[in-house]
Design an enzyme around this catalytic site. Structure first.
Site, short mmCIF file in Angstrom:
data_model
loop_
_atom_site.label_atom_id
_atom_site.label_comp_id
_atom_site.label_asym_id
_atom_site.label_seq_id
_atom_site.Cartn_x
_atom_site.Cartn_y
_atom_site.Cartn_z
N HIS A 71 0.85 -1.19 0.00
CA HIS A 71 0.00 0.00 0.00
C HIS A 71 0.89 1.24 0.00
CE1 HIS A 71 -3.80 -2.12 1.78
NE2 HIS A 71 -3.21 -2.84 0.84
N GLU A 73 0.95 3.89 1.88
CA GLU A 73 1.43 4.29 3.20
C GLU A 73 2.55 3.39 3.69
OE1 GLU A 73 -3.12 5.06 3.18
OE2 GLU A 73 -1.74 3.56 2.39
#
Length: 174
Positions: A71, A73
């Site tokens: 992801h 992040e």
């Protein structure tokens, strides 16, 4: 898309942002467009120090790499390894084009990042994703994860909802 995200009841209100937050959240949204152009799910993230230095930038790369933890992040946080100490990260802000999922919220907690600003919220994002099992997420707000933290994690969002929603339009299969 099964329904217009603006028609869902009880949507979180849009949060107004200061100029600095707007600038960096737009950079995260730009990375979400890059992710989509590269065949990934459209998410982006930017980590910025208290003095305005961009520490890391990333897009979701799960489609390219096959890594389900890729992801935006978590990728941005991995880039910080050996580059920023915990004290610096406690004063840093992670800008995410969308509300961080449970996994990403956990990574934010473990990295010691002290502030998060996000675009589209998980409720609106779920409308885009539809009901296909492989597109569903754990329905737990990042705020719930952050609230369980022994150190403070300030959370701001949703913000720039129209801009952060745009990369999702027409992407998700229903």
């Amino acid at each position: 898309m099964s329904q217009d995200p603006s028609s869902v009841n009880s949507l979180p209100a849009e949060t107004p942002l200061a100029e600095r937050d707007t600038l960096y959240l737009r950079q995260a949204i730009d990375w979400s467009r890059v992710a989509r152009e590269r065949g990934n799910r459209p998410f982006g993230a930017v980590v910025v120090s208290a003095d305005g230095q961009v520490l890391s930038e990333a897009w979701n790369n799960t489609g390219e790499t096959g890594d389900c933890t890729g992801h935006a992040e978590t990728t941005a946080i991995r880039q910080l390894a050996g580059k920023a100490d915990r004290a610096t990260l406690a004063q840093a802000t992670l800008y995410s084009s969308a509300e961080p999922c449970v996994m990403c919220a956990g990574a934010i907690f473990w990295s010691n990042i002290g502030r998060v600003v996000f675009g589209i919220d998980a409720v609106r994002l779920r409308v885009f994703r539809g009901e296909r099992p492989e597109q569903r997420d754990a329905e737990l707000s990042c705020r719930d994860v952050f609230a369980a933290s022994p150190h403070p994690i300030d959370c701001v969002g949703p913000a720039l909802i129209s801009e952060s929603s745009a990369p999702h339009e027409g992407f998700w299969l229903t």
